[in-house]
Write a protein that holds these residues in place. Sequence first.
Motif, mmCIF file in Angstrom:
data_model
loop_
_atom_site.group_PDB
_atom_site.id
_atom_site.type_symbol
_atom_site.label_atom_id
_atom_site.label_comp_id
_atom_site.label_asym_id
_atom_site.label_seq_id
_atom_site.Cartn_x
_atom_site.Cartn_y
_atom_site.Cartn_z
ATOM 1 N N THR A 183 0.845 -1.200 0.000
ATOM 2 C CA THR A 183 0.000 0.000 0.000
ATOM 3 C C THR A 183 0.875 1.243 0.000
ATOM 4 N N PRO A 184 0.433 2.304 -0.627
ATOM 5 C CA PRO A 184 1.225 3.540 -0.647
ATOM 6 C C PRO A 184 1.505 4.059 0.764
ATOM 7 N N GLN A 185 2.704 4.598 0.956
ATOM 8 C CA GLN A 185 3.116 5.131 2.254
ATOM 9 C C GLN A 185 3.419 6.622 2.116
ATOM 10 N N GLU A 186 3.054 7.378 3.152
ATOM 11 C CA GLU A 186 3.322 8.810 3.140
ATOM 12 C C GLU A 186 4.114 9.284 4.355
ATOM 13 N N LEU A 206 11.225 6.668 -3.632
ATOM 14 C CA LEU A 206 11.217 6.781 -5.087
ATOM 15 C C LEU A 206 9.790 6.882 -5.602
ATOM 16 N N SER A 207 8.878 6.300 -4.857
ATOM 17 C CA SER A 207 7.442 6.352 -5.160
ATOM 18 C C SER A 207 6.709 6.033 -3.865
ATOM 19 N N PRO A 208 5.381 6.161 -3.829
ATOM 20 C CA PRO A 208 4.655 5.833 -2.585
ATOM 21 C C PRO A 208 4.843 4.393 -2.117
ATOM 22 N N ASN A 209 5.272 3.497 -3.007
ATOM 23 C CA ASN A 209 5.431 2.086 -2.649
ATOM 24 C C ASN A 209 6.891 1.632 -2.585
ATOM 25 N N VAL A 210 7.821 2.511 -2.931
ATOM 26 C CA VAL A 210 9.231 2.108 -3.021
ATOM 27 C C VAL A 210 10.112 3.128 -2.312
ATOM 28 N N ALA A 211 10.957 2.629 -1.405
ATOM 29 C CA ALA A 211 11.942 3.474 -0.722
ATOM 30 C C ALA A 211 13.321 2.881 -0.931
ATOM 31 N N ILE A 212 14.350 3.741 -0.880
ATOM 32 C CA ILE A 212 15.712 3.312 -1.151
ATOM 33 C C ILE A 212 16.661 3.966 -0.148
ATOM 34 N N ALA A 213 17.722 3.240 0.198
ATOM 35 C CA ALA A 213 18.752 3.767 1.093
ATOM 36 C C ALA A 213 20.073 3.092 0.754
#
Length: 301
Positions: free
Chosen positions: A116-119, A129-136
């Motif tokens: 689910t999208p995260q804010e 990178l998008s509401p469903n994808v994070a990067i580190a």
Amino acid sequence: MNKALGQFSDQAAPADAPRAPAFLVTLYGDVVEPRGGTLWMGSLIECCAMHGLSESLVRTAVSRLVGAGRLEGMRIGRKSYYRLSDAARDEFREASRLLFLPPPITEDWLFCLTETPQEADLPAPWVRLSPNVAIAPNREDVAPIDGVMMRARQLDGCGDLRSLAWEKWGLDKVSQIYEMFLERHRGLQERLDGDVVLSPEEALAFRLRLVHDYRHAALGDPRLPLECYPPEWPAEQARRLFVTIYVGLSDLADTCVGQSFLNDDGALLAHNVETERRVFQLKREIAAWDEYRLLTKHYTF
């Protein structure tokens, strides 16, 4: 600023006084935490005066840090003493890795996928990178976040990773802070390489300002894989300057600590196992640079 600092104001130290709460954090991290974590208010006031911070500013900053759970106070007779809270001590230990250990080499990435999208805001250095994808960047000190965790590396020649990193992590601002650090402290290194003679009080004052400025730069650096940075990225130059000046100032600076700083048991030690370990680690880093320079010089064709 005190005249002791003003003599090197051209490129050796910033002319404006630091913000009191942030500077107290620097003072505790560099001087007090490795010596037990407790300091008399009078020592705080005297040290901060060298940096243009008045007694009222220091007392206000201490009150704010107590209210934020970073410091804990106690009173013995007519004197007040402050120590780091347990939570703050843990934070200081983690932050000290940035100062006294070589920066880690980051080679790949962590990805977090959610259904689910995260804010919600993410802890640094995570970005979305998008509401469903994070990067580190994938490092030991980067904690996973909620979701499906994956590792990845960029395929050579596929996409403009540098532009993406510059935008997502605001590397232009990080670069500016590093450049400001170099501009402020490069002149001090030139003078230390010459015949300048400092008092113990001056050496400690300059070391605290050095740590304060470098800590600000290093904490803002996401320390991404090297391919994200341009060839002229200033982080390595800033690191070398910090390490060299810190080692050069430490004998005199620690002498000042032993002469002028008090806790509830008396004078703080000028040196102990922790302070000697910090300087030893930085000297090893310098030795590694020298060894690498000799090797590359020997094997250059």
